[in-house]
Design a protein around this motif. Structure first.
Motif, PDB file in Angstrom:
ATOM      1  N   GLU A 199       0.915  -1.000   0.075  1.00  0.00           N
ATOM      2  CA  GLU A 199      -0.020   0.134  -0.105  1.00  0.00           C
ATOM      3  C   GLU A 199       0.813   1.205  -0.060  1.00  0.00           C
ATOM      4  N   PHE A 200       2.047   1.197   0.783  1.00  0.00           N
ATOM      5  CA  PHE A 200       2.602   2.416   1.171  1.00  0.00           C
ATOM      6  C   PHE A 200       3.628   2.548  -0.308  1.00  0.00           C
ATOM      7  N   ASP A 201       3.695   1.547  -1.098  1.00  0.00           N
ATOM      8  CA  ASP A 201       4.680   1.799  -2.138  1.00  0.00           C
ATOM      9  C   ASP A 201       4.219   2.629  -3.415  1.00  0.00           C
ATOM     10  N   LYS A 202       2.855   2.116  -3.630  1.00  0.00           N
ATOM     11  CA  LYS A 202       2.028   2.688  -4.711  1.00  0.00           C
ATOM     12  C   LYS A 202       2.321   4.323  -4.690  1.00  0.00           C
ATOM     13  N   ALA A 203       2.341   4.685  -6.040  1.00  0.00           N
ATOM     14  CA  ALA A 203       2.722   6.204  -6.037  1.00  0.00           C
ATOM     15  C   ALA A 203       1.563   6.920  -5.474  1.00  0.00           C
ATOM     16  N   LEU A 204       0.238   6.479  -5.726  1.00  0.00           N
ATOM     17  CA  LEU A 204      -0.972   6.841  -5.284  1.00  0.00           C
ATOM     18  C   LEU A 204      -0.986   6.887  -3.930  1.00  0.00           C
ATOM     19  N   ASP A 205      -0.572   5.908  -3.035  1.00  0.00           N
ATOM     20  CA  ASP A 205      -0.426   5.676  -1.821  1.00  0.00           C
ATOM     21  C   ASP A 205       0.546   6.779  -0.922  1.00  0.00           C
ATOM     22  N   LYS A 206       1.385   7.120  -1.745  1.00  0.00           N
ATOM     23  CA  LYS A 206       2.539   7.976  -1.190  1.00  0.00           C
ATOM     24  C   LYS A 206       1.792   9.304  -1.077  1.00  0.00           C
ATOM     25  N   ALA A 207       0.809   9.566  -1.854  1.00  0.00           N
ATOM     26  CA  ALA A 207       0.109  10.951  -1.808  1.00  0.00           C
ATOM     27  C   ALA A 207      -0.961  10.568  -0.723  1.00  0.00           C
ATOM     28  N   ARG A 208      -1.493   9.317  -0.817  1.00  0.00           N
ATOM     29  CA  ARG A 208      -2.629   8.999   0.299  1.00  0.00           C
ATOM     30  C   ARG A 208      -1.953   9.214   1.741  1.00  0.00           C
ATOM     31  N   PHE A 209      -0.655   9.046   1.827  1.00  0.00           N
ATOM     32  CA  PHE A 209      -0.335   8.964   3.341  1.00  0.00           C
ATOM     33  C   PHE A 209       0.711  10.147   3.551  1.00  0.00           C
ATOM     34  N   LYS A 210       0.335  11.484   2.694  1.00  0.00           N
ATOM     35  CA  LYS A 210       1.539  12.429   2.714  1.00  0.00           C
ATOM     36  C   LYS A 210       1.555  12.879   4.315  1.00  0.00           C
ATOM     37  N   HIS A 211       0.440  12.805   4.826  1.00  0.00           N
ATOM     38  CA  HIS A 211       0.140  13.807   6.248  1.00  0.00           C
ATOM     39  C   HIS A 211       0.284  12.907   7.526  1.00  0.00           C
ATOM     40  N   CYS A 212       0.890  11.849   7.205  1.00  0.00           N
ATOM     41  CA  CYS A 212       1.273  10.879   8.434  1.00  0.00           C
ATOM     42  C   CYS A 212       2.490  10.259   8.403  1.00  0.00           C
ATOM     43  N   GLU A 213       3.222   9.861   9.577  1.00  0.00           N
ATOM     44  CA  GLU A 213       4.585   9.454   9.504  1.00  0.00           C
ATOM     45  C   GLU A 213       4.207   7.962  10.240  1.00  0.00           C
ATOM     46  N   VAL A 214       4.670   6.936   9.580  1.00  0.00           N
ATOM     47  CA  VAL A 214       4.185   5.580  10.138  1.00  0.00           C
ATOM     48  C   VAL A 214       5.311   4.847  10.693  1.00  0.00           C
ATOM     49  N   LEU A 215       5.124   4.332  11.861  1.00  0.00           N
ATOM     50  CA  LEU A 215       6.235   3.689  12.535  1.00  0.00           C
ATOM     51  C   LEU A 215       5.855   2.175  12.907  1.00  0.00           C
TER      52      LEU A 215
END
Ligand code: PEP
Length: 261
Positions: free
Chosen positions: A29-45
């Motif tokens: 999910e995080f790899d897809k170009a779209l999802d990079k935009a989808r999770f632009k405002h959260c930092e995930v650990l």
């Protein structure tokens, strides 16, 4: 625009098969170009068990996800059978360490002194400590929540000082809410986070303003939005919900939406 943080504490769960499948669902999910935009405002650990750190670090390379450890030894190096040093965690790609989790305080009898030594190890090795604080049900019922949280914070702050404290995050994790399915109410979280901020601001105004405060305790996709709506909540620490790729991504989505609101 501020970023909200979503942390997943896997605790002592999983095996190589389930870790691989959880990683596939997250990194896919995080790899897809779209999802990079989808999770632009959260930092995930994510915080896997020690034995899977290297495998997870490998999978997270070139993704937006960051790696942390659930614990660290309070000593630097040497004759400590079973110990894992801060330098080792850094070496395998960790950037964060959870400290003072109530399970470690209870099951491993970790006291504030040990937690502070671990904190110092993290700072010495460029790891960001996430210091967990929180009251038991009994303490909440007797109305001493703020005192308990303050005492846990104060011990570390007095020892390490404002500069080092400024390199850490604080996670408010009421013991009665961890793994019980009963999250604290947003107004309860708001009161304690305001108390933590006020305490930190009393040491140093900038420390009060800039320290990231997380909430943890039965966070789910259903309650994440309400918990994250508060100005003083900079992120969430999820245990159970982080073991399902789908649920964890939904919590990330709630964080993303909370920033955009
Ligand atoms: C935790 O492990 O820190 C935690 C908050 O767990 P859970 O979300 O399962 O309550």
């Amino acid at each position: 625009m501020k970023k909200l943080l979503v942390a997943g504490n896997w605790k002592m769960n999983g095996d190589s098969t389930s870790v691989t499948s959880l990683l596939n669902s997250l990194t896919g999910e995080f790899d897809k170009a779209l999802d990079k935009a989808r999770f632009k405002h959260c930092e995930v650990l994510i915080f896997p068990p020690y034995v899977y750190l290297a495998q997870v670090a490998d999978s997270l390379r070139d993704t937006q996800l960051k790696l942390g450890a659930q614990d660290v030894d309070s000593r630097d190096t040497g004759a400590v059978t079973g110990g894992v040093a801060a330098a080792m965690l850094r070496d395998v790609g960790c950037q964060f360490v959870i400290l003072g989790h109530s399970e470690r305080r209870r099951l491993f009898h970790e006291d504030n002194e040990t937690i502070t030594r671990k904190f110092e190890q993290c700072i010495a090795h460029d790891l960001c400590p996430i210091l967990c604080v929180g009251e038991s049900l009994e303490q909440r019922r007797t109305g001493v929540t703020l005192e308990v949280v303050r005492e846990q914070l104060e011990f570390v702050c007095d020892r390490v000082g404002a500069t080092y404290m400024g390199k850490a995050m604080v996670a408010y994790e009421p013991v009665w809410a961890i793994g019980t399915g009963e999250s604290a109410k947003p107004e309860e979280v708001e009161e304690v986070h305001a108390g933590i901020r006020a305490y930190l601001a009393g040491i140093d105004a900038e420390l009060g303003a800039s320290t990231r405060l997380l909430y943890g305790g039965s966070v789910t996709p259903e309650n994440a939005s309400a918990l994250l709506a508060n100005e003083d909540v900079d992120g969430v620490l999820a245990g159970g919900a982080s073991l399902s790729g789908e649920k964890f991504l939904q919590v990330c989505q709630a964080a993303e939406m909370a920033v955009l609101k």
